[in-house]
Scaffold this motif. Structure first.
Motif, PDB file in Angstrom:
ATOM      1  N   ASN A  41       6.003  -8.291  13.147  1.00 33.00           N
ATOM      2  CA  ASN A  41       5.749  -8.318  11.715  1.00 33.00           C
ATOM      3  C   ASN A  41       4.556  -7.475  11.300  1.00 33.00           C
ATOM      4  OD1 ASN A  41       7.845 -10.189  11.427  1.00 33.00           O
ATOM      5  ND2 ASN A  41       6.475 -11.934  11.705  1.00 33.00           N
ATOM      6  N   TYR A  78      11.902  -2.199  10.727  1.00 35.17           N
ATOM      7  CA  TYR A  78      12.046  -3.552  10.202  1.00 35.17           C
ATOM      8  C   TYR A  78      13.419  -3.749   9.587  1.00 35.17           C
ATOM      9  CZ  TYR A  78      11.355  -2.838   5.109  1.00 35.17           C
ATOM     10  OH  TYR A  78      11.487  -2.509   3.793  1.00 35.17           O
ATOM     11  N   GLU A  87       7.198  -7.668   6.524  1.00 39.99           N
ATOM     12  CA  GLU A  87       8.293  -6.810   6.936  1.00 39.99           C
ATOM     13  C   GLU A  87       8.536  -7.142   8.403  1.00 39.99           C
ATOM     14  OE1 GLU A  87       7.482  -3.063   3.934  1.00 39.99           O
ATOM     15  OE2 GLU A  87       6.723  -2.965   5.982  1.00 39.99           O
ATOM     16  N   GLU A  88       9.677  -7.777   8.656  1.00 40.12           N
ATOM     17  CA  GLU A  88       9.969  -8.297   9.993  1.00 40.12           C
ATOM     18  C   GLU A  88      10.943  -7.376  10.711  1.00 40.12           C
ATOM     19  OE1 GLU A  88      12.696 -11.800  11.779  1.00 40.12           O
ATOM     20  OE2 GLU A  88      11.111 -12.502  10.408  1.00 40.12           O
ATOM     21  N   GLY A  89      10.582  -6.986  11.927  1.00 37.95           N
ATOM     22  CA  GLY A  89      11.446  -6.075  12.667  1.00 37.95           C
ATOM     23  C   GLY A  89      11.369  -6.268  14.156  1.00 37.95           C
TER      24      GLY A  89
END
Length: 259
Positions: A41, A78, A87-89
């Motif tokens: 994140n 992300y 912003e999750e990736g």
């Protein structure tokens, strides 16, 4: 060749910096060849950089440099907004030359505002005289009516080029028959857990965590899968409180393979 996968639940952990240090210390000691991370994140901000200064993978790389480990590079991308602020990736770190980078959606929806959006990232590196691709995967659930696992797995196999490894959080328990794990195995994959000469029980989540509400048992949902049958010396769960301290709501998996 040493591989590690971990859903790191980044910036959501108590004592996050201490746990980040444990991860960096372990990488410095073990010298993994490829590391696949999920839930990597960074805060949503107006900073113009794609990889922002608080990106978990970027900070991990800097922590490694503080430990005189300078041979790693990483890629990140992300998939969706997580917990309304991240912003999750996913990320992949390697200490080998990156010949190609891969990024593609496996969800039918591609809107980052939708938390069910799923994106896979990958790298191709030289391994002896071959090019081998490693994908960091974070997929959905078997019974999700909007974004079923089966469709995501099909899209993944349309894109995956071999020889390859799928590493990550598959959100399907390997011990539950007739669902996502069996579906993957029918596509001709080899589970390094079962190929390993030495292995433990394999549990990677324990009890009730996000996405597994009401779960009351240990599950094996974090996997390292190979497109080819290979020699695997060992498969070990790590960061589970027995083999290194717990640093996430998932445990990690490390394998040592002969290519």
């Amino acid at each position: 060749m040493k591989l590690l996968t971990l859903n790191c639940h980044s910036w959501l952990e108590d004592n996050q910096w201490e746990k980040l240090g444990i991860l960096a210390d372990t990488i410095a000691e073990k010298e993994y060849d490829v590391i696949a991370l999920q839930e990597v994140n960074q805060l949503i901000s107006e900073e113009e950089k794609f990889v922002k200064e608080d990106n978990f993978a970027l900070i991990l790389l800097r922590e490694l440099e503080k430990r005189s480990v300078t041979g790693y590079s990483f890629i990140w991308d992300y998939a969706h907004v997580g917990y309304d602020r991240f912003e999750e990736g996913a990320a992949i770190l390697t200490r080998h030359p990156v010949l190609e980078e891969h990024r593609f959606h496996v969800s039918s929806v591609e809107d980052p505002a939708n938390w069910k959006t799923r994106k896979i990232i990958g790298i191709t590196i030289p391994v002896h005289d071959e090019k081998v691709t490693f994908y960091s995967c974070h997929l959905g659930w078997w019974q999700d009516e909007e974004e079923p696992f089966m469709s995501q797995a099909d899209r993944l196999f349309e894109k995956a080029a071999g020889p390859f490894f799928l590493m990550g959080d598959f959100n399907n328990d390997a011990n539950t028959h007739g669902e996502g794990y069996d579906y993957l195995m029918k596509k001709g994959l080899w589970d390094t857990f079962h190929l390993a000469e030495k292995r433990d029980e394999g549990t990677t989540i324990q009890g009730d965590i996000a996405g597994w509400d009401g779960n009351d048992k240990g599950l094996r949902i974090d996997l390292i899968l190979s497109s080819r049958k290979i020699n695997v010396q060992s498969s070990t769960v790590i960061f589970n409180g027995t083999n290194r301290p717990i640093i996430s709501d998932h445990y990690g998996v490390e394998v040592e393979v002969d290519w």
